[in-house]
Design an enzyme around this catalytic site. Structure first.
Site, PDB file in Angstrom:
ATOM      1  N   CYS A 156       8.996 -53.152 -47.775  1.00 37.91           N
ATOM      2  CA  CYS A 156       8.039 -52.319 -47.025  1.00 37.91           C
ATOM      3  C   CYS A 156       6.764 -51.981 -47.785  1.00 37.91           C
ATOM      4  CB  CYS A 156       8.724 -51.036 -46.584  1.00 37.91           C
ATOM      5  SG  CYS A 156      10.194 -51.371 -45.619  1.00 37.91           S
TER       6      CYS A 156
ATOM      7  N   LYS B 256       2.779 -44.102 -39.720  1.00 36.62           N
ATOM      8  CA  LYS B 256       3.716 -44.932 -40.481  1.00 36.62           C
ATOM      9  C   LYS B 256       3.033 -45.533 -41.722  1.00 36.62           C
ATOM     10  CE  LYS B 256       7.137 -47.403 -41.718  1.00 36.62           C
ATOM     11  NZ  LYS B 256       8.373 -46.885 -42.241  1.00 36.62           N
TER      12      LYS B 256
END
Ligand code: UGA
Length: 441
Positions: free
Chosen positions: A263, A207
């Site tokens: 993010c 990720k």
């Protein structure tokens, strides 16, 4: 029907919860924020995401999607319990703040059925899964497994990204957990979505590697755009030319005012801290962060230069405040840096954003808020495009020309073609392309 729980009804939790219910699972979304749950129970949504309202209402009506703030009863009978709470930047050092993740894991451990699996969907640094296991083992003796299943959806196209992912990553520690997680995703794998099974640590690392790679790719093209401007090359054509090489790929090569959002800024910072902790610094990503911070300031300089070296006393229309189109999210958006700096430099600012004004209100002061793009533009000395909302593409340029005091468009998202816009008699400044001056024609 398999019953699952999504703890955290934020962006990722709500979208993935709704999507899981759409593919046939029985989903309960839990959030400790009672107001948010009440809102959802009333049929309203706390965020704007295209298509989410229908997806939620359809699945609530079908009895597959439920909302509650009572975690204890929600987890009873659930086979898989996802943690999708926030992992914001910890104030001061940029580490991911895992307090919400650990609190959720401990609450779940207190009431989950024997044999259920706790799955992190939140973006969590490598090693978090194993920390969760330790914390659970203090609470109960029986094996409650932990898995990692990072989410790759983007705001603005979240539902399609969830339903048609490039891949699903599942970090597990047993074949039993692997089988259960494969069941969760069985409808998606019918579409031949690759499902990659890894260890917990690898899934967590994938990720961060994905997000930091993409942030690096954007930063790469942004730096090249500066060099293009100086040399007369065209960044859009450079991106096209390199992107067609399959090893490079054409996506995420749009030069702009710097990446933002909830993010990339937070995840790049957290990765840098993790790497430093392990004495294995990733200096490339450290550099990316500082280039991206500087870029927002450079955009201010670029705007000021486009106004002839000063914006003092100028009226500037800003179109777009969100960090990207099709969302109401302004977190870490370039606008939050650029607008206050322009005000400080003496400009008067009018703003318009199709969805982000309510959010932006919380961060931006001393601007006038316009209900539509034309009223922001009316009488202004120039217009600056900060977000590439589709509706800006179809603006009536002749009308804009009439409304503006001077025909200057500063387009930090390269929405228009310089050739087209020069014909309309504008001065046009964009990214990585030579400015064109049509007003003198
Ligand atoms: C990003 C990732 O793309 C998702 O895969 C990931 O799941 C998500 O973060 C997350 O970790 O939750 P998101 O932040 O929603 O998704 O938005 P992006 O489309 O990635 O855009 C991020 C920023 O990069 C925006 O400010 C956008 O304007 C900028 N960007 C993107 C560019 O400047 N150029 C590009 O070519 C692409």
């Amino acid at each position: 029907m398999m019953r699952i729980v999504m703890v955290g009804a934020g962006y990722v939790g709500l979208v993935s919860g709704a999507c899981f219910s759409e593919i046939g699972l029985d989903v309960t979304c839990v959030d400790s924020d009672k107001d948010k749950i009440d809102m959802l129970l009333d049929g309203a949504l706390p965020i704007y995401e295209p298509g989410l309202d229908r997806l939620v209402s359809d699945n609530v009506a079908a009895g597959r999607l439920h909302f509650t703030s009572d975690l204890t009863s929600a987890v009873k009978g659930a086979k898989v319990i996802f943690i999708a709470v926030g992992t914001p930047s910890r104030r001061g050092d940029g580490h991911a703040d895992l307090s919400y993740v650990y609190a959720a894991a401990e609450d779940i451990a207190k009431s989950a059925d024997v044999g259920s699996i706790i799955v992190t969907k939140s973006t969590v640094p490598v090693g978090t899964g194993s920390q969760i296991k330790k914390r659970i083992s203090v609470i109960r003796n029986d094996e409650l497994e932990v898995a990692a299943n990072p989410e790759f959806l983007r705001e603005g196209s979240a539902i399609n990204d969830f339903m048609h992912p490039d891949r699903v990553i599942i970090g597990v520690e047993s074949s039993r957990a692997e089988d259960i997680m494969n069941d969760v995703y069985s409808s998606l794998s019918l579409n031949r979505t690759p499902v990659i099974i890894t260890s917990l640590e690898t899934a967590e690392m994938i990720k961060y590697a994905s997000n930091t790679f993409l942030a690096t790719k954007i930063t790469f093209i942004n730096e090249f755009s500066d060099l293009c401007e100086k040399t007369g090359a065209d960044i859009n054509d450079v991106a096209l030319g390199i992107g067609l090489d399959g090893r490079i790929g054409s996506k995420f090569l749009n030069a702009g005012p710097g990446y933002g959002g909830s993010c990339f800024p937070k995840d790049t910072r957290a990765l840098v801290q993790t790497a430093r902790d392990y004495q294995s610094p990733i200096t490339l990503v450290e550099q990316v962060i500082s280039i991206n911070e500087q870029r927002k300031l450079d955009m201010v300089t670029k705007i000021i230069e486009s106004f002839g070296g000063s914006v003092f006393g100028k009226e500037i229309a800003i179109l777009g405040l969100t960090f990207k189109p099709n969302t109401d999210d302004v977190r870490d958006a370039p606008s939050l840096v650029i607008v206050p700096k322009l005000i400080k430099a003496g400009a008067s600012i009018r703003v318009y954003d199709p969805k982000g004004m309510a959010e932006a209100h919380m961060f931006i002061d001393d601007v006038s808020w316009s209900d539509d793009p034309y009223s922001a533009i009316k009488g202004a000395d120039g217009v600056v495009i900060l977000t590439e909302w589709g509706e800006f593409k179809s603006l009536d340029l002749d009308k804009i020309k009439e409304l503006l005091k001077s025909p200057l468009i500063i387009d930090l998202r390269n929405m228009f073609s310089p050739d087209d816009i020069i014909k309309k008699g504008f001065d046009y400044v964009s990214i990585g392309r030579k400015p064109v001056y049509g007003s003198s024609n």
